[in-house]
Scaffold this motif. Structure first.
Motif, short mmCIF file in Angstrom:
data_model
loop_
_atom_site.label_atom_id
_atom_site.label_comp_id
_atom_site.label_asym_id
_atom_site.label_seq_id
_atom_site.Cartn_x
_atom_site.Cartn_y
_atom_site.Cartn_z
N LYS A 32 10.61 12.60 6.81
CA LYS A 32 9.45 13.24 7.74
C LYS A 32 8.15 12.98 6.62
O LYS A 32 7.03 12.85 7.03
N SER A 33 8.40 13.09 5.20
CA SER A 33 7.35 12.96 4.45
C SER A 33 6.84 11.47 4.25
O SER A 33 5.68 11.15 4.23
N LEU A 34 7.84 10.57 4.49
CA LEU A 34 7.38 9.14 4.57
C LEU A 34 6.35 8.84 5.61
O LEU A 34 5.50 8.24 5.62
N ILE A 35 6.88 9.52 6.79
CA ILE A 35 5.94 9.28 8.01
C ILE A 35 4.63 10.11 7.94
O ILE A 35 3.54 9.12 8.25
N THR A 36 4.39 10.78 7.40
CA THR A 36 3.25 11.72 7.29
C THR A 36 2.42 10.82 6.17
O THR A 36 1.25 10.65 6.47
N GLU A 37 3.25 10.26 5.09
CA GLU A 37 2.49 9.38 4.46
C GLU A 37 1.91 8.22 4.86
O GLU A 37 0.61 7.65 4.58
N ILE A 38 2.61 7.50 5.73
CA ILE A 38 2.49 6.38 6.30
C ILE A 38 1.22 6.44 7.24
O ILE A 38 0.13 5.77 7.04
N LYS A 39 0.99 7.74 8.03
CA LYS A 39 0.09 7.94 9.01
C LYS A 39 -1.31 8.23 8.13
O LYS A 39 -2.38 7.98 8.40
N CYS A 40 -1.21 8.95 6.97
CA CYS A 40 -2.47 9.49 6.23
C CYS A 40 -3.00 8.01 5.25
O CYS A 40 -4.09 7.99 5.36
N ASP A 41 -1.96 7.17 4.88
CA ASP A 41 -2.62 6.24 3.93
C ASP A 41 -2.81 4.91 4.61
O ASP A 41 -3.68 4.26 4.28
N ILE A 42 -1.93 4.44 5.47
CA ILE A 42 -2.12 2.97 6.04
C ILE A 42 -3.60 2.74 6.54
O ILE A 42 -4.09 1.91 6.33
N PRO A 43 -4.06 3.61 7.41
CA PRO A 43 -5.18 3.55 7.92
C PRO A 43 -6.54 3.36 6.94
O PRO A 43 -7.34 2.63 6.93
N GLY A 44 -6.19 4.00 5.86
CA GLY A 44 -7.25 3.77 4.68
C GLY A 44 -7.19 2.45 3.99
O GLY A 44 -8.01 2.14 3.51
N TRP A 45 -6.13 1.86 4.00
CA TRP A 45 -5.72 0.38 3.50
C TRP A 45 -6.84 -0.55 4.10
O TRP A 45 -7.58 -1.30 3.59
N PHE A 46 -6.98 -0.31 5.57
CA PHE A 46 -8.32 -1.19 6.23
C PHE A 46 -9.50 -0.85 5.71
O PHE A 46 -10.48 -1.67 6.33
N LYS A 47 -9.85 0.11 5.20
CA LYS A 47 -10.93 0.61 4.72
C LYS A 47 -11.58 0.23 3.24
O LYS A 47 -12.26 0.89 2.71
N GLY A 48 -10.30 -0.30 2.45
CA GLY A 48 -10.28 -0.40 1.12
C GLY A 48 -9.94 0.76 0.32
O GLY A 48 -10.32 0.66 -0.88
N VAL A 49 -9.29 1.77 0.90
CA VAL A 49 -9.03 3.01 -0.06
C VAL A 49 -7.34 2.94 -0.22
O VAL A 49 -6.66 2.69 0.82
N LEU A 50 -6.97 2.78 -1.36
CA LEU A 50 -5.88 2.59 -1.78
C LEU A 50 -5.34 3.75 -2.98
O LEU A 50 -5.81 3.67 -4.04
N PRO A 51 -4.85 4.70 -2.49
CA PRO A 51 -4.22 5.72 -3.38
C PRO A 51 -3.37 5.37 -4.43
O PRO A 51 -2.82 4.19 -4.03
N PRO A 52 -3.50 6.05 -5.50
CA PRO A 52 -2.58 5.56 -6.74
C PRO A 52 -1.09 5.54 -6.31
O PRO A 52 -0.74 6.51 -5.30
N PRO A 53 -0.31 4.67 -6.84
CA PRO A 53 0.96 4.80 -6.61
C PRO A 53 1.86 6.38 -6.53
O PRO A 53 2.89 6.40 -5.90
N GLU A 54 1.39 7.08 -7.47
CA GLU A 54 1.94 8.27 -7.49
C GLU A 54 1.54 9.30 -6.27
O GLU A 54 2.44 10.17 -5.92
N GLN A 55 0.75 8.86 -5.45
CA GLN A 55 0.30 9.57 -4.44
C GLN A 55 0.99 8.99 -3.12
O GLN A 55 1.45 9.77 -2.10
N ALA A 56 1.21 7.76 -3.24
CA ALA A 56 1.92 6.81 -2.04
C ALA A 56 3.24 6.63 -2.53
O ALA A 56 3.37 5.30 -2.28
N HIS A 57 4.19 7.35 -3.23
CA HIS A 57 5.29 7.04 -3.81
C HIS A 57 6.05 6.53 -2.78
O HIS A 57 7.27 5.95 -3.06
N LEU A 58 6.17 7.15 -1.62
CA LEU A 58 7.11 6.90 -0.73
C LEU A 58 7.10 5.67 -0.10
O LEU A 58 7.88 5.24 0.33
#
Length: 195
Positions: free
Chosen positions: A86-112
């Motif tokens: 469930k946390s992985l799905i939430t992380e995917i929904k939050c983080d992946i759209p940002g990748w296309f805008k140049g936003v790349l959270p630190p690995p500690e935040q996107a650890h899943l």
């Protein structure tokens, strides 16, 4: 993120052996019944076969190390645990759209996400080692093979192509993290545990 020495060593060994396999695959020639084989390309094929066993051994050792510890197992395979999934799905929904805008959270935040990618890569390397071993055991000296082994050979080739995409994507993501100042390469390839 802190990596244990055994994890760093196995990661480096897996990286080196997989890269050697990908490179040898470019220059080898697989024997085919009734066809002459170039001596050098045939020798490189023999090296590729031996290297496949090394990849399999390293991948299995890596899996055994990871599966032995709950934290490592859940980091690489979070989808096996309902709460982590469930946390992985939430992380995917939050983080992946940002990748296309140049936003790349630190690995500690996107650890899943990072853990899942590493886990899938480990499974891919293991699958290549296993299918390659079956091909080795089922292939005749002249390259002939039963239909079942030929099917496994085609799966092996598909996994090999997938591994190229994985390696290139993995390298690009690591470089992007470096550019963003996340120092992922230093954390993985140095023995300094102060992070």
């Amino acid at each position: 993120m802190k990596y244990e020495k055994s994890t760093r060593i196995l990661h480096i060994l897996l990286m080196l052996t997989v890269l050697a396999q990908l490179l040898s695959e470019q220059f080898m020639q697989v024997p085919k019944p009734g066809k002459a084989i170039d001596q050098l390309a045939g020798f490189i094929f023999s090296i590729h076969q031996f290297g496949g066993f090394v990849v399999l051994i390293v991948a299995i050792a890596y899996l055994m190390t990871v599966l032995d510890r709950d934290e490592s197992r859940l980091r690489l395979f979070p989808w096996l645990d309902p709460a982590k999934r469930k946390s992985l799905i939430t992380e995917i929904k939050c983080d992946i759209p940002g990748w296309f805008k140049g936003v790349l959270p630190p690995p500690e935040q996107a650890h899943l996400i990072a853990g899942t990618v590493h886990g899938l890569g480990l499974m891919l390397a293991t699958g290549l080692g296993l299918t390659g071993s079956i091909i080795y055991l089922g292939m005749k000296h002249d390259g002939g093979m039963p239909p079942a082994v030929h099917t496994i050979k085609e799966l092996h080739e598909l996994l090999g192509t997938t591994l190229w995409f994985f390696v290139v994507g993995h390298l690009l993501m690591a470089l992007l993290h470096q550019i963003k100042g996340h120092r992922v390469l230093q954390k993985m390839f140095t023995a300094n545990d102060e992070q």
